[in-house]
Design an enzyme around this catalytic site. Sequence first.
Site, PDB file in Angstrom:
ATOM      1  N   CYS A 255       0.848  -1.200   0.000  1.00  0.00           N
ATOM      2  CA  CYS A 255       0.000   0.000   0.000  1.00  0.00           C
ATOM      3  C   CYS A 255       0.878   1.242   0.000  1.00  0.00           C
ATOM      4  O   CYS A 255       1.816   1.356   0.790  1.00  0.00           O
ATOM      5  CB  CYS A 255      -0.913   0.001   1.227  1.00  0.00           C
ATOM      6  SG  CYS A 255      -1.965   1.465   1.367  1.00  0.00           S
ATOM      7  N   CYS A 261      -0.865   5.972   6.950  1.00  0.00           N
ATOM      8  CA  CYS A 261      -2.200   5.548   7.395  1.00  0.00           C
ATOM      9  C   CYS A 261      -2.057   4.651   8.618  1.00  0.00           C
ATOM     10  O   CYS A 261      -1.158   3.809   8.692  1.00  0.00           O
ATOM     11  CB  CYS A 261      -2.904   4.804   6.258  1.00  0.00           C
ATOM     12  SG  CYS A 261      -4.459   4.004   6.741  1.00  0.00           S
ATOM     13  N   CYS A 264      -2.795  -0.289   9.030  1.00  0.00           N
ATOM     14  CA  CYS A 264      -1.951  -1.500   9.013  1.00  0.00           C
ATOM     15  C   CYS A 264      -0.640  -1.231   9.738  1.00  0.00           C
ATOM     16  O   CYS A 264      -0.124  -0.117   9.723  1.00  0.00           O
ATOM     17  CB  CYS A 264      -1.670  -1.937   7.573  1.00  0.00           C
ATOM     18  SG  CYS A 264      -3.118  -2.511   6.658  1.00  0.00           S
ATOM     19  N   CYS A 369      -7.933   0.721  -0.682  1.00  0.00           N
ATOM     20  CA  CYS A 369      -7.385   0.012   0.482  1.00  0.00           C
ATOM     21  C   CYS A 369      -7.068  -1.421   0.067  1.00  0.00           C
ATOM     22  O   CYS A 369      -7.989  -2.214  -0.178  1.00  0.00           O
ATOM     23  CB  CYS A 369      -8.380   0.034   1.638  1.00  0.00           C
ATOM     24  SG  CYS A 369      -7.800  -0.861   3.102  1.00  0.00           S
ATOM     25  N   GLN A 457     -18.290 -11.623  10.890  1.00  0.00           N
ATOM     26  CA  GLN A 457     -16.843 -11.698  10.700  1.00  0.00           C
ATOM     27  C   GLN A 457     -16.454 -11.202   9.312  1.00  0.00           C
ATOM     28  O   GLN A 457     -17.098 -11.530   8.317  1.00  0.00           O
ATOM     29  CB  GLN A 457     -16.352 -13.129  10.904  1.00  0.00           C
ATOM     30  CG  GLN A 457     -16.534 -13.656  12.319  1.00  0.00           C
ATOM     31  CD  GLN A 457     -15.593 -13.002  13.330  1.00  0.00           C
ATOM     32  OE1 GLN A 457     -14.786 -12.136  12.999  1.00  0.00           O
ATOM     33  NE2 GLN A 457     -15.714 -13.406  14.585  1.00  0.00           N
ATOM     34  N   TYR A 496     -23.832 -14.995  22.839  1.00  0.00           N
ATOM     35  CA  TYR A 496     -23.492 -13.904  21.922  1.00  0.00           C
ATOM     36  C   TYR A 496     -23.520 -14.422  20.475  1.00  0.00           C
ATOM     37  O   TYR A 496     -22.574 -14.247  19.703  1.00  0.00           O
ATOM     38  CB  TYR A 496     -22.114 -13.318  22.226  1.00  0.00           C
ATOM     39  CG  TYR A 496     -21.879 -12.959  23.677  1.00  0.00           C
ATOM     40  CD1 TYR A 496     -22.261 -11.720  24.181  1.00  0.00           C
ATOM     41  CD2 TYR A 496     -21.253 -13.861  24.543  1.00  0.00           C
ATOM     42  CE1 TYR A 496     -22.036 -11.385  25.504  1.00  0.00           C
ATOM     43  CE2 TYR A 496     -21.023 -13.528  25.873  1.00  0.00           C
ATOM     44  CZ  TYR A 496     -21.410 -12.291  26.346  1.00  0.00           C
ATOM     45  OH  TYR A 496     -21.187 -11.963  27.661  1.00  0.00           O
ATOM     46  N   GLU A 517     -28.623 -14.056  22.328  1.00  0.00           N
ATOM     47  CA  GLU A 517     -28.158 -12.781  21.785  1.00  0.00           C
ATOM     48  C   GLU A 517     -29.008 -11.652  22.364  1.00  0.00           C
ATOM     49  O   GLU A 517     -30.221 -11.804  22.555  1.00  0.00           O
ATOM     50  CB  GLU A 517     -28.263 -12.799  20.252  1.00  0.00           C
ATOM     51  CG  GLU A 517     -27.887 -11.506  19.564  1.00  0.00           C
ATOM     52  CD  GLU A 517     -26.486 -11.043  19.899  1.00  0.00           C
ATOM     53  OE1 GLU A 517     -26.366  -9.929  20.447  1.00  0.00           O
ATOM     54  OE2 GLU A 517     -25.524 -11.763  19.622  1.00  0.00           O
ATOM     55  N   ASP A 564     -18.582 -15.926  22.320  1.00  0.00           N
ATOM     56  CA  ASP A 564     -17.948 -15.015  21.360  1.00  0.00           C
ATOM     57  C   ASP A 564     -18.418 -13.597  21.669  1.00  0.00           C
ATOM     58  O   ASP A 564     -19.215 -13.003  20.937  1.00  0.00           O
ATOM     59  CB  ASP A 564     -18.331 -15.414  19.926  1.00  0.00           C
ATOM     60  CG  ASP A 564     -17.523 -14.641  18.882  1.00  0.00           C
ATOM     61  OD1 ASP A 564     -16.605 -13.889  19.272  1.00  0.00           O
ATOM     62  OD2 ASP A 564     -17.824 -14.776  17.684  1.00  0.00           O
ATOM     63  N   CYS A 591     -12.256 -11.441  20.103  1.00  0.00           N
ATOM     64  CA  CYS A 591     -11.494 -10.479  19.304  1.00  0.00           C
ATOM     65  C   CYS A 591     -10.549  -9.663  20.176  1.00  0.00           C
ATOM     66  O   CYS A 591      -9.845  -8.785  19.674  1.00  0.00           O
ATOM     67  CB  CYS A 591     -12.452  -9.555  18.540  1.00  0.00           C
ATOM     68  SG  CYS A 591     -13.568  -8.623  19.602  1.00  0.00           S
ATOM     69  N   GLU A 628      -7.392 -12.764  16.714  1.00  0.00           N
ATOM     70  CA  GLU A 628      -8.519 -13.432  17.370  1.00  0.00           C
ATOM     71  C   GLU A 628      -7.963 -14.533  18.270  1.00  0.00           C
ATOM     72  O   GLU A 628      -6.933 -15.139  17.957  1.00  0.00           O
ATOM     73  CB  GLU A 628      -9.440 -14.041  16.316  1.00  0.00           C
ATOM     74  CG  GLU A 628     -10.838 -14.343  16.798  1.00  0.00           C
ATOM     75  CD  GLU A 628     -11.801 -13.198  16.570  1.00  0.00           C
ATOM     76  OE1 GLU A 628     -12.993 -13.364  16.856  1.00  0.00           O
ATOM     77  OE2 GLU A 628     -11.347 -12.127  16.105  1.00  0.00           O
TER      78      GLU A 628
END
Length: 639
Positions: A255, A261, A264, A369, A457, A496, A517, A564, A591, A628
């Site tokens: 990139c 930026c 990343c 991107c 996801q 979740y 949920e 999750d 996450c 993750e």
Amino acid sequence: MSLPLPSFARLALVASPIRLSTTPRLVPAQPSFSNPLKLLSMVESVQAVIGSVRSLSTSVSPPPPSKRARSKSPENHPHPPVLASASAVAPSGEPSSESTQGSTSHHALPAATAAPPQLTPEQRQKRKELERRSKNKRKDYLKSFEKSGREPVEFDIEEMVGKQKFDEILSKGEEFRDALVRDEELEVEIVRLNSHGDGLALAPSGDWVIAVPNTLPGEKVLCRIISNERIWSRAVLVKVLVKNESLRRDELVGCKYFGTCGGCQYQMLTYQDQLNIKKRVVENAFKHYSGLDASLIPAVMETMPSPKQYNYRTKLTPHFDLPQELRKRRGGGRRKGNNQPSEKDAGEYEFNIGFDCVGTKRVMDIEECPIATATINKDLPGERERVKKTIHTYKNGATILLRDSLREYTSVAEDNLVADSDVSASPDTVTVTDHKATVKERVAETLFESPAGTFFQNNRSILPSLIEYVRDQVLAFVPPPTEGGLEADRYLVDAYCGSGLFSLCLAKIFKEVSGVEISSESIKYANKNAELNGITNAKFLAGEAEKIFAQIQYPSDQTTVIIDPPRRGCDEAFITQLVNLGPANIVYVSCNVHTQARDVGSLLSKAPEYEILSIRGADLFPQTYHVEGVCVLRKKRKD
């Protein structure tokens, strides 16, 4: 070893009318102040004692002069308070009397008869600003600490400066001082990476850490300071002076905005090196946050790789700020009634649409991107143009949503492109920009629909591997056979559950599945997805996951719970109810590996009958620091 009083307690003593002739008491050992709440409690106790002493002193001290007299007599002022954050530097930027007088220690109590320094109005204003900023930082930190505990970078800082020095800084209340000057350029050597992918270096003083993005351990760099945080400073990279030749591979960068930026962090690394770094992040998370003995934590497995390292992200959210010219014009329009911006004025406004620059909140203008899917990149210019033409309709800055959706459930997409090397066609997907519009997804053979604005996801290519890994962990456990010697049924509780990712993908191996949920909209789509796939053994319960286990009637020794949660993790009420449910298997997908490790440690402290079978990272976001976590726990068998 003497224990220096925290700065605000020490300064309160200095300001007291009592003449002090003794030094602080000696204590056997230096205590640890890693927990700021304990430090705050100690300080409050000291302040209570000071208040009592002051009350006593008023009965034996002469009355203070009148307000008018005090204002005209500088010699009658108490010693002016100076924050620990600025104690080594006077408000003018010149060295203070404490730092220049060789006979006075930086932390010693000045003599009660010492003449107070005279401050100019500018110096007083700067002192007040330093006090306000330090107070706000401390308040924000304590609020964050109560919510999520210590920041990961604090463990790096403690190891780099040494625990004794770290505790000493906290005990003196100097953790929020302006240790380094904004825009100052320094040459430093990077020692390690933190969990956000920034290189960490010691400041020249040796008691402060500098975080420099886009750098690697072993590199010598020139950096520029942009802000001071808690015992560390943020900086931006000016130049790499000496490269780490074994790690840095600048030719791999995909990139043109990388390094500027903030999206990343790892494009200059081989993919294997990225996976290795993320493995260490998981290891450190369980080391620092679980509170478990090392013998209870198994070796972290190799990080699950993503089949695609670029063009994998199925959701992109560039944003923009409202142009200042537009804000000003609107203000004039309200007053005069004839100056409101219109569509014909839209082209007059210059503003960026994209992502934040490294280390700042300034938005960069980004038209492509490389980690987003090809479909999103194809449609991004059109969305940017639409916003520019309609900017006059926005009241404030906003975020643009671009979601990659299958055109049809049979459409070619990233998942079967990487699974079948014979497939050479381009992805047949479309970009959805309406939050309420429906997005179509496919994970292996399971089909999904959900609103574009809800969570799903974002790496389509790795999801089949992730589901397969979780399935293998569940099947590795064989419930005790029935009294007749038959294989026992399995049950799943998916906490979740969202729109049913794990519930529906794994439904075939369970007799019954219950998804939980808090979002009624997600539950509606989970039920719709069960119908879409012809799955009849799954039910979905709307409500707070922390209160829902009372509705679960499955036999505990045949039940698996999949967790999750969002980044904040699980609260204590949820963990307590999970322990009471007592499932045989627990698979915790997260996450945020730091809150995951914290929760796993809390679970084992409440229920030592569980053991951790495996811990593994999964790379859903290549080129970035995100990882993750998948942790599998099982209740120990009774022999």
